[in-house]
Design a protein around this motif. Structure first.
Motif, PDB file in Angstrom:
ATOM      1  N   GLY A  14      35.368  51.637  42.043  1.00 44.23           N
ATOM      2  CA  GLY A  14      35.725  53.015  42.354  1.00 44.23           C
ATOM      3  C   GLY A  14      37.206  53.246  42.527  1.00 44.23           C
ATOM      4  O   GLY A  14      37.627  54.333  42.912  1.00 44.23           O
ATOM      5  N   ARG A  15      38.008  52.238  42.244  1.00 42.14           N
ATOM      6  CA  ARG A  15      39.462  52.337  42.424  1.00 42.14           C
ATOM      7  C   ARG A  15      40.163  52.255  41.083  1.00 42.14           C
ATOM      8  O   ARG A  15      39.721  51.536  40.202  1.00 42.14           O
ATOM      9  N   PRO A  16      41.291  52.946  40.944  1.00 46.30           N
ATOM     10  CA  PRO A  16      42.075  52.782  39.721  1.00 46.30           C
ATOM     11  C   PRO A  16      42.723  51.388  39.711  1.00 46.30           C
ATOM     12  O   PRO A  16      43.245  50.932  40.732  1.00 46.30           O
ATOM     13  N   VAL A  17      42.617  50.708  38.575  1.00 45.03           N
ATOM     14  CA  VAL A  17      43.178  49.378  38.428  1.00 45.03           C
ATOM     15  C   VAL A  17      43.928  49.270  37.100  1.00 45.03           C
ATOM     16  O   VAL A  17      43.711  50.060  36.180  1.00 45.03           O
ATOM     17  N   GLU A  18      44.780  48.282  37.036  1.00 45.14           N
ATOM     18  CA  GLU A  18      45.484  47.920  35.811  1.00 45.14           C
ATOM     19  C   GLU A  18      44.898  46.587  35.363  1.00 45.14           C
ATOM     20  O   GLU A  18      44.826  45.641  36.152  1.00 45.14           O
ATOM     21  N   ILE A  19      44.459  46.508  34.114  1.00 44.20           N
ATOM     22  CA  ILE A  19      43.833  45.298  33.600  1.00 44.20           C
ATOM     23  C   ILE A  19      44.681  44.712  32.486  1.00 44.20           C
ATOM     24  O   ILE A  19      45.069  45.423  31.558  1.00 44.20           O
ATOM     25  N   SER A  20      44.959  43.401  32.601  1.00 45.85           N
ATOM     26  CA  SER A  20      45.740  42.692  31.594  1.00 45.85           C
ATOM     27  C   SER A  20      45.007  41.428  31.188  1.00 45.85           C
ATOM     28  O   SER A  20      44.338  40.797  32.008  1.00 45.85           O
ATOM     29  N   ILE A  21      45.155  41.067  29.933  1.00 48.23           N
ATOM     30  CA  ILE A  21      44.649  39.793  29.430  1.00 48.23           C
ATOM     31  C   ILE A  21      45.829  39.095  28.765  1.00 48.23           C
ATOM     32  O   ILE A  21      46.458  39.657  27.865  1.00 48.23           O
ATOM     33  N   LEU A  22      46.142  37.889  29.259  1.00 51.66           N
ATOM     34  CA  LEU A  22      47.297  37.135  28.769  1.00 51.66           C
ATOM     35  C   LEU A  22      46.839  35.822  28.164  1.00 51.66           C
ATOM     36  O   LEU A  22      45.832  35.245  28.595  1.00 51.66           O
ATOM     37  N   ASP A  23      47.614  35.316  27.191  1.00 50.28           N
ATOM     38  CA  ASP A  23      47.286  34.009  26.633  1.00 50.28           C
ATOM     39  C   ASP A  23      47.862  32.909  27.518  1.00 50.28           C
ATOM     40  O   ASP A  23      48.482  33.184  28.543  1.00 50.28           O
ATOM     41  N   GLY A  26      51.368  33.134  28.651  1.00 47.82           N
ATOM     42  CA  GLY A  26      51.730  34.325  29.424  1.00 47.82           C
ATOM     43  C   GLY A  26      52.004  35.547  28.584  1.00 47.82           C
ATOM     44  O   GLY A  26      52.359  36.590  29.107  1.00 47.82           O
ATOM     45  N   GLY A  27      51.836  35.453  27.263  1.00 42.81           N
ATOM     46  CA  GLY A  27      52.037  36.607  26.394  1.00 42.81           C
ATOM     47  C   GLY A  27      50.812  37.502  26.382  1.00 42.81           C
ATOM     48  O   GLY A  27      49.692  37.046  26.593  1.00 42.81           O
ATOM     49  N   ASP A  28      51.017  38.782  26.145  1.00 42.23           N
ATOM     50  CA  ASP A  28      49.902  39.725  26.096  1.00 42.23           C
ATOM     51  C   ASP A  28      48.984  39.424  24.922  1.00 42.23           C
ATOM     52  O   ASP A  28      49.433  39.133  23.833  1.00 42.23           O
TER      53      ASP A  28
END
Length: 93
Positions: A14-23, A26-28
């Motif tokens: 129920g909260r706004p989040v930022e989602i990232s997936i890195l190799d 550490g690169g996107d």
């Protein structure tokens, strides 16, 4: 590092989040996205945790991942794929 605990992840529901997936370097792997997590649950075969964004779309993270977490951020590293999954609370003012 610890393993995934589904109860710990419910604080992001129920909260706004930022989602990232890195190799592994550490690169996107994919663009960082801002989403609201609707629910967190195990997948039917019990191998992944699913972060649902609506009734259909979700991000699946392997349960075998190593987890590091703080109050505002949860990250998991899957040694098999070499991917880091990061879920971070977004500050709202």
């Amino acid at each position: 590092m610890e393993s995934i605990n589904i109860e710990d992840l419910k604080r992001f529901t129920g909260r706004p989040v930022e989602i990232s997936i890195l190799d592994s370097e550490g690169g996107d792997q994919a663009p960082t996205v801002n989403k609201t997590i609707k629910k967190v649950q195990l997948c039917p075969d019990g191998t992944h945790i699913r972060f649902y964004f609506d009734h259909y779309y979700f991000l699946a993270v392997p349960l075998a991942s190593d987890v590091v977490e703080t109050e505002t951020e949860w990250s998991a590293f899957d040694p098999e794929s070499g991917l880091h999954y990061i879920v971070k609370k977004v500050q709202t003012f």
